[in-house]
Design a protein around this motif. Structure first.
Motif, PDB file in Angstrom:
ATOM      1  N   GLU A   1       0.941  -1.028   0.231  1.00 53.65           N
ATOM      2  CA  GLU A   1      -0.134  -0.493  -0.229  1.00 53.65           C
ATOM      3  C   GLU A   1       0.493   1.562  -0.085  1.00 53.65           C
ATOM      4  N   ILE A   2       0.716   1.850  -1.015  1.00 55.24           N
ATOM      5  CA  ILE A   2       1.554   3.133  -0.815  1.00 55.24           C
ATOM      6  C   ILE A   2       0.146   4.186  -0.089  1.00 55.24           C
ATOM      7  N   ARG A   3       0.620   5.393   0.307  1.00 58.14           N
ATOM      8  CA  ARG A   3      -0.090   6.390   1.687  1.00 58.14           C
ATOM      9  C   ARG A   3       0.584   7.563   0.845  1.00 58.14           C
ATOM     10  N   GLU A   4      -0.367   8.733   0.889  1.00 61.12           N
ATOM     11  CA  GLU A   4       0.013   9.844   1.063  1.00 61.12           C
ATOM     12  C   GLU A   4       0.360  10.156   2.321  1.00 61.12           C
ATOM     13  N   PHE A   5       1.361  11.851   2.101  1.00 61.14           N
ATOM     14  CA  PHE A   5       1.817  11.990   3.117  1.00 61.14           C
ATOM     15  C   PHE A   5       0.348  12.294   3.723  1.00 61.14           C
ATOM     16  N   SER A   6       0.689  12.301   5.338  1.00 59.50           N
ATOM     17  CA  SER A   6      -0.141  13.475   6.525  1.00 59.50           C
ATOM     18  C   SER A   6       0.518  13.893   7.681  1.00 59.50           C
ATOM     19  N   PRO A   7       0.115  14.870   8.079  1.00 56.25           N
ATOM     20  CA  PRO A   7       1.267  15.315   9.258  1.00 56.25           C
ATOM     21  C   PRO A   7       1.116  14.380  10.945  1.00 56.25           C
ATOM     22  N   TYR A   8       0.176  13.467  10.813  1.00 61.73           N
ATOM     23  CA  TYR A   8       0.215  12.343  11.847  1.00 61.73           C
ATOM     24  C   TYR A   8       1.496  11.385  11.645  1.00 61.73           C
ATOM     25  N   GLY A   9       1.912  10.235  12.255  1.00 59.97           N
ATOM     26  CA  GLY A   9       2.561   9.193  12.488  1.00 59.97           C
ATOM     27  C   GLY A   9       3.926   9.267  13.678  1.00 59.97           C
ATOM     28  N   TYR A  10       4.604   9.709  12.418  1.00 57.81           N
ATOM     29  CA  TYR A  10       6.201   8.825  13.248  1.00 57.81           C
ATOM     30  C   TYR A  10       7.397  10.809  13.137  1.00 57.81           C
ATOM     31  N   ASP A  11       8.956  10.641  13.301  1.00 58.10           N
ATOM     32  CA  ASP A  11       9.231  11.543  13.271  1.00 58.10           C
ATOM     33  C   ASP A  11       9.756  11.866  11.119  1.00 58.10           C
ATOM     34  N   GLU A  12       8.878  11.512  10.108  1.00 59.24           N
ATOM     35  CA  GLU A  12       8.279  11.902   9.000  1.00 59.24           C
ATOM     36  C   GLU A  12       7.927  13.694   9.326  1.00 59.24           C
ATOM     37  N   ARG A  13       7.027  13.379   9.825  1.00 57.14           N
ATOM     38  CA  ARG A  13       6.406  14.941  10.610  1.00 57.14           C
ATOM     39  C   ARG A  13       7.482  16.209  11.009  1.00 57.14           C
ATOM     40  N   GLN A  14       8.162  15.737  11.679  1.00 57.72           N
ATOM     41  CA  GLN A  14       9.406  16.649  11.787  1.00 57.72           C
ATOM     42  C   GLN A  14      10.063  16.718  10.023  1.00 57.72           C
ATOM     43  N   PHE A  15      10.362  16.457   9.889  1.00 55.47           N
ATOM     44  CA  PHE A  15      11.311  16.195   8.385  1.00 55.47           C
ATOM     45  C   PHE A  15      10.242  16.602   7.350  1.00 55.47           C
ATOM     46  N   CYS A  16       9.438  16.268   7.671  1.00 53.93           N
ATOM     47  CA  CYS A  16       8.745  17.119   6.455  1.00 53.93           C
ATOM     48  C   CYS A  16       7.833  18.257   7.493  1.00 53.93           C
ATOM     49  N   SER A  17       8.254  18.860   8.380  1.00 57.45           N
ATOM     50  CA  SER A  17       7.454  20.308   8.392  1.00 57.45           C
ATOM     51  C   SER A  17       7.762  21.039   7.444  1.00 57.45           C
ATOM     52  N   PRO A  18       6.820  22.347   7.465  1.00 60.83           N
ATOM     53  CA  PRO A  18       7.648  22.967   6.449  1.00 60.83           C
ATOM     54  C   PRO A  18       8.567  23.788   6.250  1.00 60.83           C
ATOM     55  N   GLY A  19       9.208  23.504   6.973  1.00 61.28           N
ATOM     56  CA  GLY A  19      10.437  24.496   6.966  1.00 61.28           C
ATOM     57  C   GLY A  19      11.674  23.854   6.542  1.00 61.28           C
ATOM     58  N   PHE A  20      11.220  22.820   6.586  1.00 60.94           N
ATOM     59  CA  PHE A  20      12.337  21.905   6.160  1.00 60.94           C
ATOM     60  C   PHE A  20      12.099  20.884   5.165  1.00 60.94           C
ATOM     61  N   ASN A  21      11.115  20.415   4.719  1.00 59.77           N
ATOM     62  CA  ASN A  21      10.477  19.463   3.440  1.00 59.77           C
ATOM     63  C   ASN A  21      11.094  18.901   3.025  1.00 59.77           C
ATOM     64  N   LEU A  22      11.320  18.062   3.994  1.00 59.48           N
ATOM     65  CA  LEU A  22      13.086  17.340   3.640  1.00 59.48           C
ATOM     66  C   LEU A  22      12.119  16.365   2.585  1.00 59.48           C
ATOM     67  N   PRO A  23      12.905  14.922   1.597  1.00 61.42           N
ATOM     68  CA  PRO A  23      12.413  14.198   0.933  1.00 61.42           C
ATOM     69  C   PRO A  23      12.048  12.796   2.250  1.00 61.42           C
ATOM     70  N   VAL A  24      11.575  13.285   2.950  1.00 59.37           N
ATOM     71  CA  VAL A  24      11.574  11.764   3.915  1.00 59.37           C
ATOM     72  C   VAL A  24       9.870  10.718   3.696  1.00 59.37           C
ATOM     73  N   GLY A  25      10.275   9.674   3.660  1.00 59.33           N
ATOM     74  CA  GLY A  25       8.745   8.862   3.747  1.00 59.33           C
ATOM     75  C   GLY A  25       8.470   7.900   4.610  1.00 59.33           C
TER      76      GLY A  25
END
Ligand code: ZN
Length: 421
Positions: A270-294
């Motif tokens: 299963e492939i899921r779209e990003f959502s701002p709930y879960g594990y540390d991808e929330r921080q790596f993918c916060s808008p000020g960083f927006n890192l390519p981290v899944g």
């Protein structure tokens, strides 16, 4: 990997404290990670590194003086980050500090209270229902003092300084899938990669959830521009299908590489779209960083009944699923490492492949037709603009077939590698 999970399982972990250090010491026996200590009170963006929590003993005695809840029996029995207490309370008063899960009445739930001063115990709901009126003695021998937030970091230098980030959280007590499976796969991947020639550099983080990634990002803000690909590992040891949650960007190369591996695995995924709930991808993918981290997992958090309960144990995680997760991680890394952009050196009409003996060289991969197709696709799209991954996606052929065709064409002098890749 399963042995490491077994060794880590009994440790009472939290976001800080001795349990984290013991955990990192066991990982260090496999991988030479660096241990970092960040003092309590350090400001990290909008957060402050909390006081360090340590616990030695915690129990409840019933009106007859019998211990009915004991940290020694399960680390989940104490509300994680509980303040110290020694008191005698009525059942009614005690109940304000007891946590149970009516949906799963025989399991101990996992609860935390990191940022508000509280204490409590977790127990099976059936046990809670059986408590009789009377005075209960409660004792929690814990400390919340200035100390450190501890995390582990391991850097593997490749040919370039461009980085692949792999992150796993290390803050859950005795929970096997949500936590330990990610640590084990990351540790063994780090060890395995240390024996291979690498194009990219790899940075492995073993950090407490949320506050750990916030702290790491705060301390390394100027370095994160090197991260080209990233994965958060969690829940990698259960029997469920592999699930990938895309980075916030949604079309980052890591998202495409993982999709390519899962699509060709021949198994459900299963492939899921990003959502701002879960594990540390929330921080790596916060808008000020927006890192390519899944986030790579099997059954996602909260979608298996055992999640955050005493049933997420050593029976729930199995060696074969850890192994399968590990194999898929390697396949993803294989794509990252071998993706390139080429230039066709004979772009005006097709080169005559037969006279160069090229068909016989790629033959036997799968079937002749797709081998030939792979050659034609690579030749056609190698215009300095399409990577091998682009070509695999567009042709709907396996990345391995495309990469193999490109290698043969390169060896025959029909391609040149784009220097920037
Ligand atoms: Zn969790």
């Amino acid at each position: 990997m399963y042995r490491l999970v077994t060794e880590l399982f009994p440790i009472c972990r939290s976001i800080t404290g001795k349990g984290v250090r013991e955990t990192l010491a066991l990982v260090q026996e496999r991988v030479p990670i660096d241990i970092r200590e960040v003092p309590s009170g350090t400001r990290v963006f909008d957060w402050i590194v909390p006081k360090e929590w340590n616990i030695r003993e915690a129990w409840v005695k019933d009106p007859a003086g019998k211990k009915i809840i004991d940290l020694q029996k399960s680390n989940l029995h104490v509300l994680n980050y509980s303040a110290p207490i020694h008191a005698t309370l009525s059942l009614g008063e005690l109940k304000h500090h007891l946590y149970s899960s009516p949906e799963h009445p025989d399991w101990i739930p996992y609860r935390t209270s990191y940022y508000n001063n509280n204490w409590g115990f977790c127990l099976p709901h059936n046990q809670l229902l059986g408590l009789s009126e009377g005075d209960y003695e409660v004792f929690i021998d814990s400390s919340l003092e200035d100390g450190h937030l501890t995390y582990g970091e391991h850097y593997l230098r490749g040919e370039t300084e461009v980085e692949v980030l792999i992150s796993a959280h290390i803050c859950h007590p005795s929970l096997a899938n949500d936590n330990l499976s990610g640590i084990a796969v990351a540790a063994f991947l780090a060890d395995h990669l240390s024996k291979l020639p690498l194009k990219y550099s790899y940075r492995f983080l073993f950090i407490p959830g949320t506050i750990g990634s916030i702290t790491w990002l705060s301390l390394n803000e100027s370095e994160v521009c090197r991260i080209k690909y990233g994965l958060v590992f969690t829940c990698l040891g259960d029997s469920g299908k592999v699930t990938y949650k895309k980075s916030r960007r949604g079309d980052a190369d890591i998202d495409r590489a993982v999709t390519e591996v899962l699509k060709n695995s021949g198994e459900a995924f299963e492939i899921r779209e990003f959502s701002p709930y879960g594990y540390d991808e929330r921080q790596f993918c916060s808008p000020g960083f927006n890192l390519p981290v899944g986030c790579l997992m099997r059954t996602p958090h909260s979608q298996y009944p055992e999640y955050h309960t005493s049933a997420d144990n050593l029976d729930f995680v199995r060696p074969e699923y850890l192994a399968d997760s590990f194999t898929k991680c390697l396949a993803i890394i294989e794509i990252l490492e071998s993706d390139r952009v080429y230039w066709n050196l004979n772009p005006k009409c097709e080169p005559q492949l037969g006279k160069r003996g090229i068909y016989s060289q790629v033959g036997g991969q799968t079937d002749g037709k797709s081998d030939e197709l792979a050659l034609l696709w690579v030749l056609n799209l190698s215009d300095g603009k399409h990577s091998l991954l682009d070509i695999a996606e567009r042709s709907n052929l396996k990345f391995s077939a495309i990469a193999n065709a490109a290698q043969v064409l390169f060896d025959k002098g029909l391609l040149r590698q784009d220097r920037s890749t």
